[in-house]
Design an enzyme around this catalytic site. Structure first.
Site, PDB file in Angstrom:
ATOM      1  N   GLN A 124      -4.310  -1.048   9.620  1.00 28.96           N
ATOM      2  CA  GLN A 124      -4.280  -2.416   9.084  1.00 28.96           C
ATOM      3  C   GLN A 124      -4.889  -3.397  10.096  1.00 28.96           C
ATOM      4  O   GLN A 124      -4.479  -3.428  11.250  1.00 28.96           O
ATOM      5  CB  GLN A 124      -2.825  -2.803   8.752  1.00 28.96           C
ATOM      6  CG  GLN A 124      -2.677  -4.154   8.105  1.00 28.96           C
ATOM      7  CD  GLN A 124      -3.328  -4.236   6.720  1.00 28.96           C
ATOM      8  OE1 GLN A 124      -3.222  -3.317   5.914  1.00 28.96           O
ATOM      9  NE2 GLN A 124      -4.026  -5.319   6.450  1.00 28.96           N
ATOM     10  N   LYS A 135       0.838  -1.203   0.000  1.00 31.18           N
ATOM     11  CA  LYS A 135       0.000   0.000   0.000  1.00 31.18           C
ATOM     12  C   LYS A 135       0.871   1.249   0.000  1.00 31.18           C
ATOM     13  O   LYS A 135       0.643   2.175  -0.777  1.00 31.18           O
ATOM     14  CB  LYS A 135      -0.925   0.001   1.225  1.00 31.18           C
ATOM     15  CG  LYS A 135      -2.094  -0.955   1.090  1.00 31.18           C
ATOM     16  CD  LYS A 135      -2.891  -1.074   2.376  1.00 31.18           C
ATOM     17  CE  LYS A 135      -3.923  -2.200   2.264  1.00 31.18           C
ATOM     18  NZ  LYS A 135      -4.548  -2.546   3.539  1.00 31.18           N
ATOM     19  N   ASP A 147     -10.763   3.683   4.311  1.00 27.53           N
ATOM     20  CA  ASP A 147     -11.201   2.287   4.204  1.00 27.53           C
ATOM     21  C   ASP A 147     -12.725   2.205   4.131  1.00 27.53           C
ATOM     22  O   ASP A 147     -13.276   1.161   3.787  1.00 27.53           O
ATOM     23  CB  ASP A 147     -10.725   1.497   5.440  1.00 27.53           C
ATOM     24  CG  ASP A 147      -9.502   0.637   5.139  1.00 27.53           C
ATOM     25  OD1 ASP A 147      -9.270   0.336   3.960  1.00 27.53           O
ATOM     26  OD2 ASP A 147      -8.794   0.277   6.092  1.00 27.53           O
TER      27      ASP A 147
END
Ligand code: NDP
Length: 294
Positions: free
Chosen positions: A98, A54, A121
């Protein structure tokens, strides 16, 4: 006509190229550089690979990546304090934590601590609620990628029978809500659905997000249907080496479907591309600019 393989790698590369161009224009015309903070707690090897990929993709797009690595022993209060700092930091347009997090930390509390405007997200209850209400929202990346891929096959999803297998907050529910907003007729199925193969056979569009290797068989698929396979499953391969398969029996699907995403190389690459797009959109919204044309 043969079954079309939906090339997620190429479609994702195209989207990333468009985001990169828009980031370049933003920097050139307004002096704004979007930035994303990627927070990793502990040392889970799979998470480290995801985070590295990422951060690399963020840098390649011309955005800033702020890597925040914390010890596995980090407390919930310490992580919430870091999130508060990132929420207040004007250079940070997006915050990604994460998952999974170590046991002592409640992931729902952490997600709720993120400023919804920086929730790239799309997991914050405010964004989930806005999506469910048909309002503009930061939308989860994998579901957004699924819809983009489906739209490379169908000019419009309006009127299609769509069957989503899986009802997680990360994939199943948000992808169903997105499909509904595209005017598809949506059925959400799960582990308690009766006669799933029959339900699946009705579908013009199947989104499989189950986490069960090759569960969707060829005889579950209506001839000509579009199959978007979200699953990522590690199974033993030849010579004891692990191989990755999806939730759909790919070779069987290729005999019946109109179009299929491969695993790997289908939905996976779209997730990162959509994360970049979300970060760009979040940055523009925070600066009071119109949504970027991508
Ligand atoms: P979850 O485990 O959170 O959800 C799985 C869903 O599948 C649940 O709703 C469950 O039903 C349903 N399910 C499980 N078994 C069956 C069954 N036998 N019949 C019907 N439904 C069943 O998984 P996620 O949504 O997080 O992920 C799904 C898959 O997608 C995984 O393989 C994951 O690795 C992959 N993934 C891929 C991403 C990418 O970037 N390509 C990103 C995110 C996930 P119930 O609710 O009743 O338990």
């Amino acid at each position: 006509m043969g079954t079309r393989i939906i090339d997620g790698k190429t479609i994702a590369a195209d989207l990333r190229g468009k985001v990169t161009d828009a980031v370049h224009r933003l920097r050139r015309d307004r002096g704004i550089v979007p930035g994303i903070a990627v927070v990793l707690v502990g040392v889970d090897p799979a998470s480290e690979v995801y985070v590295r990929n990422k951060s690399k993709a963020v840098a390649e797009s011309g955005m800033r990546a702020f890597d925040c690595k914390l010890a596995a022993s980090t407390s919930e209060a310490e992580l919430i304090a870091l999130i508060a700092k990132l929420n207040a930091d004007e250079e940070v347009s997006g915050i990604l934590v994460q998952l999974p997090l170590p046991k002592q930390i409640d992931a729902q509390k952490i997600i709720a601590a993120i400023d919804p405007a920086k929730d790239v997200d799309g997991f914050h209850p405010v964004n989930a609620g806005r999506l469910a209400s048909g309002l503009s929202a930061l939308v989860p990346c994998t579901p957004m990628g699924c819809v983009i891929l489906a739209k490379t096959v169908h000019e419009t999803l309006a009127g299609l029978e769509a069957v989503v297998i899986g009802r997680s907050n990360i994939v199943g529910k948000p992808v169903a809500r997105l499909l509904l907003s595209e005017n598809a007729t949506v059925t959400i199925t799960h582990s308690r659905t009766n006669d799933l193969p029959s339900v699946c056979r009705r579908a013009d569009l199947v989104i499989a997000a189950i986490g069960r290797p090759e569960m969707v068989r060829g005889d579950w698929i209506k001839p000509g249907a579009t199959i978007i396979d979200v699953g990522i499953n590690r199974v033993p391969g030849e010579g004891g080496k692990a191989r990755i398969v999806g939730d759909v029996a790919y070779a069987e699907a290729m005999q019946v479907a109109g179009a299929v995403t491969p695993v790997p190389g289908g939905v996976g690459p779209m997730t990162i591309a959509c994360l970049l797009l979300n970060t760009l959109r979040a940055s523009c919204a925070q600066k009071g600019l119109p949504a970027p044309k991508v």
